[in-house]
Scaffold this active site. Structure first.
Site, PDB file in Angstrom:
ATOM      1  N   HIS A 121       0.882  -1.185   0.000  1.00  0.00           N
ATOM      2  CA  HIS A 121       0.000   0.000   0.000  1.00  0.00           C
ATOM      3  C   HIS A 121       0.916   1.230   0.000  1.00  0.00           C
ATOM      4  CE1 HIS A 121      -3.484   2.385   0.638  1.00  0.00           C
ATOM      5  NE2 HIS A 121      -3.828   2.048   1.867  1.00  0.00           N
TER       6      HIS A 121
ATOM      7  N   HIS B 171      -1.690  -2.483  -9.751  1.00  0.00           N
ATOM      8  CA  HIS B 171      -2.665  -1.899  -8.841  1.00  0.00           C
ATOM      9  C   HIS B 171      -3.868  -2.809  -8.756  1.00  0.00           C
ATOM     10  CE1 HIS B 171      -5.290   0.991  -6.878  1.00  0.00           C
ATOM     11  NE2 HIS B 171      -4.180   1.578  -6.498  1.00  0.00           N
TER      12      HIS B 171
ATOM     13  N   ASP C 278       2.946   5.667  -6.970  1.00  0.00           N
ATOM     14  CA  ASP C 278       4.105   5.649  -6.085  1.00  0.00           C
ATOM     15  C   ASP C 278       5.427   5.534  -6.820  1.00  0.00           C
ATOM     16  OD1 ASP C 278       2.787   6.060  -3.767  1.00  0.00           O
ATOM     17  OD2 ASP C 278       2.346   3.953  -3.441  1.00  0.00           O
TER      18      ASP C 278
HETATM   19  N1  CMC Z   1       5.661  -7.163 -10.109  1.00  0.00           N
HETATM   20  C1  CMC Z   1       5.569  -8.379 -10.679  1.00  0.00           C
HETATM   21  N2  CMC Z   1       4.424  -9.090 -10.776  1.00  0.00           N
HETATM   22  C2  CMC Z   1       3.318  -8.546 -10.248  1.00  0.00           C
HETATM   23  C3  CMC Z   1       3.341  -7.277  -9.625  1.00  0.00           C
HETATM   24  C4  CMC Z   1       4.561  -6.582  -9.579  1.00  0.00           C
HETATM   25  N3  CMC Z   1       4.628  -5.374  -9.011  1.00  0.00           N
HETATM   26  N4  CMC Z   1       2.103  -6.980  -9.197  1.00  0.00           N
HETATM   27  C5  CMC Z   1       1.321  -8.016  -9.509  1.00  0.00           C
HETATM   28  N5  CMC Z   1       2.059  -8.967 -10.160  1.00  0.00           N
HETATM   29  C6  CMC Z   1       1.555 -10.233 -10.722  1.00  0.00           C
HETATM   30  C7  CMC Z   1       1.301 -11.247  -9.610  1.00  0.00           C
HETATM   31  O1  CMC Z   1       2.423 -12.066  -9.397  1.00  0.00           O
HETATM   32  C8  CMC Z   1       0.136 -12.007 -10.168  1.00  0.00           C
HETATM   33  O2  CMC Z   1       0.619 -12.933 -11.109  1.00  0.00           O
HETATM   34  P1  CMC Z   1      -0.157 -14.350 -11.318  1.00  0.00           P
HETATM   35  O3  CMC Z   1      -1.506 -14.000 -11.841  1.00  0.00           O
HETATM   36  O4  CMC Z   1       0.706 -15.061 -12.314  1.00  0.00           O
HETATM   37  O5  CMC Z   1      -0.194 -15.025  -9.984  1.00  0.00           O
HETATM   38  C9  CMC Z   1      -0.686 -10.959 -10.940  1.00  0.00           C
HETATM   39  O6  CMC Z   1       0.279  -9.941 -11.301  1.00  0.00           O
HETATM   40  C10 CMC Z   1      -1.810 -10.313 -10.115  1.00  0.00           C
HETATM   41  O7  CMC Z   1      -1.257  -9.896  -8.880  1.00  0.00           O
HETATM   42  P2  CMC Z   1      -2.103  -9.811  -7.528  1.00  0.00           P
HETATM   43  O8  CMC Z   1      -1.181  -9.855  -6.370  1.00  0.00           O
HETATM   44  O9  CMC Z   1      -3.193 -10.835  -7.562  1.00  0.00           O
HETATM   45  O10 CMC Z   1      -2.765  -8.405  -7.673  1.00  0.00           O
HETATM   46  P3  CMC Z   1      -3.405  -7.587  -6.493  1.00  0.00           P
HETATM   47  O11 CMC Z   1      -4.491  -6.790  -7.096  1.00  0.00           O
HETATM   48  O12 CMC Z   1      -3.752  -8.470  -5.338  1.00  0.00           O
HETATM   49  O13 CMC Z   1      -2.184  -6.652  -6.000  1.00  0.00           O
HETATM   50  C11 CMC Z   1      -0.702  -4.835  -5.774  1.00  0.00           C
HETATM   51  C12 CMC Z   1      -2.052  -5.326  -6.324  1.00  0.00           C
HETATM   52  C13 CMC Z   1      -0.628  -3.323  -5.898  1.00  0.00           C
HETATM   53  C14 CMC Z   1      -0.604  -5.188  -4.268  1.00  0.00           C
HETATM   54  C15 CMC Z   1       0.444  -5.517  -6.568  1.00  0.00           C
HETATM   55  O14 CMC Z   1       0.371  -5.163  -7.935  1.00  0.00           O
HETATM   56  C16 CMC Z   1       1.813  -5.178  -5.994  1.00  0.00           C
HETATM   57  O15 CMC Z   1       2.266  -5.872  -5.076  1.00  0.00           O
HETATM   58  N6  CMC Z   1       2.505  -4.116  -6.550  1.00  0.00           N
HETATM   59  C17 CMC Z   1       3.756  -3.676  -6.019  1.00  0.00           C
HETATM   60  C18 CMC Z   1       3.496  -2.811  -4.780  1.00  0.00           C
HETATM   61  C19 CMC Z   1       2.975  -1.423  -5.152  1.00  0.00           C
HETATM   62  O16 CMC Z   1       3.514  -0.761  -6.029  1.00  0.00           O
HETATM   63  N7  CMC Z   1       1.943  -0.983  -4.401  1.00  0.00           N
HETATM   64  C20 CMC Z   1       1.411   0.366  -4.532  1.00  0.00           C
HETATM   65  C21 CMC Z   1       0.012   0.401  -5.066  1.00  0.00           C
HETATM   66  S1  CMC Z   1      -0.435   2.100  -5.501  1.00  0.00           S
HETATM   67  C22 CMC Z   1      -0.534   2.924  -4.000  1.00  0.00           C
HETATM   68  C23 CMC Z   1      -1.765   2.625  -3.247  1.00  0.00           C
HETATM   69  O17 CMC Z   1      -2.858   2.952  -3.754  1.00  0.00           O
HETATM   70  O18 CMC Z   1      -1.641   2.074  -2.136  1.00  0.00           O
END
Ligand code: CMC
Length: 429
Positions: free
Chosen positions: A266, A307, A365
């Site tokens: 987050h 995201h 971010d």
């Molecule tokens: N790098 C590599 N792979 C990724 C990433 C990433 N940053 N984010 C998601 N994936 C992949 C993940 O491995 C999954 O692959 P698979 O379908 O093969 O298992 C797929 O994409 C979907 O990921 P998810 O974890 O199910 O997606 P989510 O909606 O639960 O998570 C997130 C969203 C923001 C937590 C995630 O994209 C992440 O960890 N990003 C990096 C951290 C980040 O930049 N966070 C800030 C968000 S913006 C600020 C805010 O609003 O808080």
């Protein structure tokens, strides 16, 4: 709201359960599953991916189209034509202020920027190397011990004063957390400065010299606050609502929001972006890290990408990228090694099949980290700055909930532990 219904068929028993469907002014309809409990069933939605936990009129996001509206106004228009405190007014009261309302609102925020003098000694209880977010969790929660006259949540006046105090004092407390960590004297706010200028003055000024705050950097800081002001029912806002649903006081609820924001998935992502760029260290190592991000067996993720809601682009990132370009130009920075890595990563994310297919675009971010670094904000303060900006969103949602009808938040579970069994005495184990 509408008369349409969804019919749930369970195990062939057709038409067994009828569930009302409601329509909002925008966005998907929702199925009211409240009636399921009476049928001995719960819904199962880990991560609340498909669950609308409340009704709200503050912010609307269409993740597929990359739309973010505050009270109906698009975020790019607000970032271009408004400023942080005006956007605070909009989020809190639902309409843009006229000139007199704006002047009164800004004046009231300015009158609340100082903190109780005793809070200065409160900081001495922390270690100097404590993370500023750890300090913020403690100090913001402690505000309830200092401002007893704004703790009655059933009194609208109390709620208003708490909102003003939180918005006004967050930059002061944030800057104090930084000054404490470097052993520098705390700076009092200077109410002749605007919100962002005042924050930079308290961060970088010292009591021996007049502060010099660059208007371009202050404008960029203001935009960072504005672009983080609200984001509907994200993890920290939902935490604030959940804490508030028990009737807890506003300062305690915002402290809970700060705790939820801290994590790297987050608000902690902006700090994690810079740490990742430093870990990569050189453009020649990017491919190695991109390969790790794609490897299912490696927990590494590219911080600042992806995201939960935006699956096209993050509209805040678009404005933030433009602000990043302006700040770098103003500061004459065109060849920073970390920036080179950031630019290359951005290119890869926009062209690599893995990132395109999974819709992993640079998020807000990614660029805010770059701007904050250029302004000279230490990495450990990045998430604190997110918290300062987001405070108005938290308090607007908390107030919306408390002033309407609400019940204590109480999710259910799918239990997969032991069924009942008899206690085994110690000598028999
Ligand atoms: N790098 C590599 N792979 C990724 C990433 C990433 N940053 N984010 C998601 N994936 C992949 C993940 O491995 C999954 O692959 P698979 O379908 O093969 O298992 C797929 O994409 C979907 O990921 P998810 O974890 O199910 O997606 P989510 O909606 O639960 O998570 C997130 C969203 C923001 C937590 C995630 O994209 C992440 O960890 N990003 C990096 C951290 C980040 O930049 N966070 C800030 C968000 S913006 C600020 C805010 O609003 O808080």
């Amino acid at each position: 709201m509408s008369d349409t219904k969804a019919t749930l068929t369970i195990d062939g028993r057709e038409g067994a359960i009828e569930l009302p469907i409601y329509s909002g002014s925008l966005g998907p309809d929702v199925v009211d599953v409240g009636g399921l409990t009476g049928q001995g069933m719960f819904t199962y939605d880990p991560g609340f991916v498909s669950t609308a936990a409340c009704e709200s009129q503050i912010t609307y996001i269409d993740g597929g189209k990359g739309i973010l509206l505050h009270r109906g106004y698009p975020i790019d228009q607000l970032a271009e034509q408004s400023d942080y405190l005006e956007t605070c007014y909009l989020l809190l009261y639902g309409e843009l202020p006229n000139a007199a309302e704006k002047e009164r609102f800004v004046g009231t925020v300015h009158r609340h920027t100082m903190v109780n003098e005793q809070i200065r000694t409160f900081y001495n209880g922390f270690r100097r190397d404590a993370h500023p977010m750890a300090i913020m969790c403690g100090v913001v929660g402690a505000l309830s011990a200092f401002y007893h006259d704004s703790l009655d949540i059933s009194d609208e006046q109390h709620r208003q004063v708490a909102a003003f105090r939180l918005i006004a004092k967050m930059p002061t407390l944030a800057a104090m957390s930084y000054k404490f960590s470097i052993g520098a004297p705390f700076m009092y706010p200077d109410n002749s400065l605007n919100y962002a200028e005042n924050f930079l003055h308290m961060m970088f000024g010292n009591p021996c010299e007049p502060s010099q705050v660059s208007p371009v950097l202050a404008r960029a800081m203001d935009r960072i606050f504005l672009l983080h002001a609200d984001h509907e029912q994200n993890a920290s806002t939902s935490t604030v609502r959940l804490a508030g649903s028990s009737g807890a006081n506003p300062f305690a609820c915002i402290a809970a929001g700060i705790a939820a924001l801290w994590g790297p998935s987050h608000g902690g992502a902006n700090e994690a972006v810079l740490e990742m760029l430093e870990e990569i260290g050189d453009v020649s190592r990017i491919d190695e890290f991109v390969a790790r991000a794609k490897d299912k067996d490696d927990p590494f993720r590219l911080m600042g990408f992806g995201h939960r809601v935006y699956k096209n682009f993050d509209p805040r990132a678009k404005v933030m990228k433009q602000a990043a370009d302006e700040v770098l130009e103003e500061l004459g920075i065109d060849s920073d090694p970390l920036l080179e890595i950031a630019k290359r990563l951005e290119e890869i994310a926009l062209s690599d099949e893995y990132f395109i297919e999974k819709k992993l675009y640079p998020n807000v971010d990614f660029y805010s980290g770059i701007i904050l670094k250029a302004i000279g904000i230490p990495t450990s303060m990045f998430t604190v700055i997110f918290a300062v900006g987001r405070t108005v969103g938290w308090i607007a949602h908390w107030n919306e909930m408390i002033s309407g009808s609400y019940r204590i938040g109480r999710p259910r579970q799918l239990y997969t532990g032991y069924a009942q069994r008899d206690f085994v005495p110690l000598d028999k184990r």
